[in-house]
Each structure stands twice: as structure tokens, then as C-alpha cells.
Design a protein around this motif. Sequence first.
Motif, PDB file in Angstrom:
ATOM      1  N   ASP A 170       8.618   8.840  -5.200  1.00  0.00           N
ATOM      2  CA  ASP A 170       7.208   8.471  -5.229  1.00  0.00           C
ATOM      3  C   ASP A 170       7.017   7.315  -6.215  1.00  0.00           C
ATOM      4  N   ARG A 171       6.243   6.321  -5.787  1.00  0.00           N
ATOM      5  CA  ARG A 171       6.198   5.068  -6.540  1.00  0.00           C
ATOM      6  C   ARG A 171       5.620   5.265  -7.943  1.00  0.00           C
ATOM      7  N   SER A 172       4.486   5.961  -8.053  1.00  0.00           N
ATOM      8  CA  SER A 172       3.860   6.089  -9.369  1.00  0.00           C
ATOM      9  C   SER A 172       4.677   7.004 -10.273  1.00  0.00           C
ATOM     10  N   GLN A 173       5.283   8.056  -9.695  1.00  0.00           N
ATOM     11  CA  GLN A 173       6.113   8.938 -10.518  1.00  0.00           C
ATOM     12  C   GLN A 173       7.333   8.210 -11.053  1.00  0.00           C
ATOM     13  N   VAL A 174       7.954   7.391 -10.188  1.00  0.00           N
ATOM     14  CA  VAL A 174       9.120   6.634 -10.643  1.00  0.00           C
ATOM     15  C   VAL A 174       8.732   5.668 -11.745  1.00  0.00           C
ATOM     16  N   ALA A 175       7.561   5.010 -11.589  1.00  0.00           N
ATOM     17  CA  ALA A 175       7.116   4.066 -12.617  1.00  0.00           C
ATOM     18  C   ALA A 175       6.850   4.790 -13.928  1.00  0.00           C
ATOM     19  N   GLU A 176       6.238   5.972 -13.801  1.00  0.00           N
ATOM     20  CA  GLU A 176       5.930   6.758 -15.003  1.00  0.00           C
ATOM     21  C   GLU A 176       7.201   7.157 -15.750  1.00  0.00           C
ATOM     22  N   LEU A 187       0.792  -1.228   0.000  1.00  0.00           N
ATOM     23  CA  LEU A 187       0.000   0.000   0.000  1.00  0.00           C
ATOM     24  C   LEU A 187       0.822   1.274   0.000  1.00  0.00           C
ATOM     25  N   SER A 188       2.101   1.229   0.391  1.00  0.00           N
ATOM     26  CA  SER A 188       2.814   2.484   0.610  1.00  0.00           C
ATOM     27  C   SER A 188       3.151   3.152  -0.719  1.00  0.00           C
ATOM     28  N   ARG A 189       3.100   4.481  -0.702  1.00  0.00           N
ATOM     29  CA  ARG A 189       3.360   5.241  -1.922  1.00  0.00           C
ATOM     30  C   ARG A 189       4.800   5.685  -2.025  1.00  0.00           C
ATOM     31  N   HIS A 190       5.508   5.665  -0.899  1.00  0.00           N
ATOM     32  CA  HIS A 190       6.889   6.125  -0.904  1.00  0.00           C
ATOM     33  C   HIS A 190       7.808   4.908  -0.869  1.00  0.00           C
ATOM     34  N   LEU A 191       8.872   4.946  -1.637  1.00  0.00           N
ATOM     35  CA  LEU A 191       9.707   3.749  -1.760  1.00  0.00           C
ATOM     36  C   LEU A 191      10.478   3.458  -0.477  1.00  0.00           C
ATOM     37  N   PHE A 192      10.866   4.508   0.256  1.00  0.00           N
ATOM     38  CA  PHE A 192      11.595   4.275   1.504  1.00  0.00           C
ATOM     39  C   PHE A 192      10.691   3.609   2.538  1.00  0.00           C
ATOM     40  N   ARG A 193       9.424   4.017   2.544  1.00  0.00           N
ATOM     41  CA  ARG A 193       8.470   3.391   3.459  1.00  0.00           C
ATOM     42  C   ARG A 193       8.267   1.920   3.100  1.00  0.00           C
ATOM     43  N   MET A 194       8.393   1.629   1.823  1.00  0.00           N
ATOM     44  CA  MET A 194       8.275   0.239   1.379  1.00  0.00           C
ATOM     45  C   MET A 194       9.415  -0.613   1.925  1.00  0.00           C
ATOM     46  N   VAL A 195      10.623  -0.056   1.944  1.00  0.00           N
ATOM     47  CA  VAL A 195      11.769  -0.782   2.518  1.00  0.00           C
ATOM     48  C   VAL A 195      11.551  -1.028   4.009  1.00  0.00           C
ATOM     49  N   LEU A 196      11.030  -0.023   4.712  1.00  0.00           N
ATOM     50  CA  LEU A 196      10.771  -0.191   6.147  1.00  0.00           C
ATOM     51  C   LEU A 196       9.729  -1.288   6.394  1.00  0.00           C
TER      52      LEU A 196
END
Lengths: 103, 159
Positions: free
Chosen positions: B111-117, B28-37
Motif C-alpha cells: 500500500d502506497r501510504s503505508q510504504v511511505a510511512e 491515483l492508484s493506492r496499490h503499487l502493483f496497480r501503479m506499474v500496470l
Amino acid sequence: MTEIELWIVMLLALMVLSAAVMVLLVKNHIAAVAAASVVSLGLALLFVLMRAPDVAMTEAAVGAGLSSLILALALRRLGLWRVDGVKTQVNLIKANGEGHQDA
Amino acid sequence: MMPVLSLELILYTTALGLISIGLAGVVLSRHLFRMVLALVIAEAGANLMLVLAGYRWDAVAPILTTLGEHPPMVDPVPQAMVLTAIVIGVGIQALAVSILIRIRQRYGTLDRSQVAERMDAEIADSAGIPRDVSQESPLGERPLPSLPDSTVEIRGGHS
């Protein structure tokens, strides 16, 4: 013995789970890293109570120490190291005061 | 007997809660650093689950003190594996953080969606083809244009 152990385990489990929720909910990234460190520390105490002292030592040294160090250094490198200082507090107080005046 | 059962119940609940909170954070997280945590939390829950697999409520720590008759011990094999898993987890974490630093250097955001874009745009740009699939806008015009007649057989004839 089991009674007091039960209470300690219950408190630690509550602490670990609430810190894990805090990691995902808190806004500041430094606070999130600190909450992840709290999760590791509570887990180390749980390992001591589960008769695994070697795992507890490793978890406390590597999981809570080295891992938080790596994450904090990465925060500096990624430019996310922002401490909520005096500025936001002043803004908050000011916003509250203005809202009060408007109301 | 009853408080002992609830002790293991509390520990299993903690382990499963940590794993589910971590997986929910990864998804669910939108920020990649939060995803690592969140990944770190899920891994901690998996470690707790593994140690819990060898846990006995009436046993002592697996340290041999006397050579004679000794009381029942906790199973030391999952503990040794968890010891390895903790260190490997820190290695995975360092790898993820270094990948995050590279992403930040290349795309300027986490930001996850911006990086994907931006990654998608860069891939399409380097391949020299137009981007026909976007994360936000629908594919093609609405209503959809009719398919060519050569695919009528595949679609099962005229309806």
C-alpha cells in the motif's frame, strides 16, 4: 475498404480503451494483468491495420506475451495470486439469501 | 475523404486516451502493483502515438518488393524507434517489479501510504532524529506557537 477498416479500427479502439479502464477498476490482480494483456493485443491488431507489421509482431510477442508472463510471475512472488474461487461465490449467494430472508 | 479523417481521429483519441488513463492510474492508484500496470498502459499509448506520427492513410507497409516504381510508403523510422521502445518498456517493467519485490520483502506491504510511512519512520530511525513530519497528523500544535523574535526582520517587522 476504408469503410470496413474504419469499423474494425473503431471496435478495436473501443476494446483497448475499455480494457485500459478495466485495469484500473477491477479488484482482482490477475484480472488486471489479463486486461493489460488485452490492451497489448488490441494494440498489436491496430498496428497491423496501420501498416506496421514488424511493430505488431514485437508488440504481440513481447508486449502481450513476455510482459504478462513477468507480471504473473511477480504476482506469485508478491503473494497477490488469489483466484476468486468457490468460496466467494458461496459467500455471495449466502449473503444474498440472508439479506432476502431479513427483508 | 471524411471517413479517412475520422479514422485518424479515432486513432489519436485512442492514443491520448491510453496515455491519460495510464497517467491517471499512476497518480491515483493506492496499490503499487496497480501503479506499474498503469505505467505499462501509458507506455503503450505513447507507442501508438509514435507509430501514428508516421502514418499515411494511402500508403503501403514499408517493405520493398520491386526495385522499380513503388507506391508511397508509411514512414519506417518511427516504427523502428517504437520497436526499440517496446523492448525497453519490458525492461523497465521487470525493473519495477523487482523493486516491488524488494519493497514487499522489507516493509511487508504494497500500500502506497503505508510504504511511505514505514520508509519515513525507518529513515528517521536510522538517522537518530525524531519524526517531525507525518503524512497524517498536522505539523506541531494548533494554534501555532509564535515564531522567535530573531526572525522579525525577515518577516517584515511587527504587524
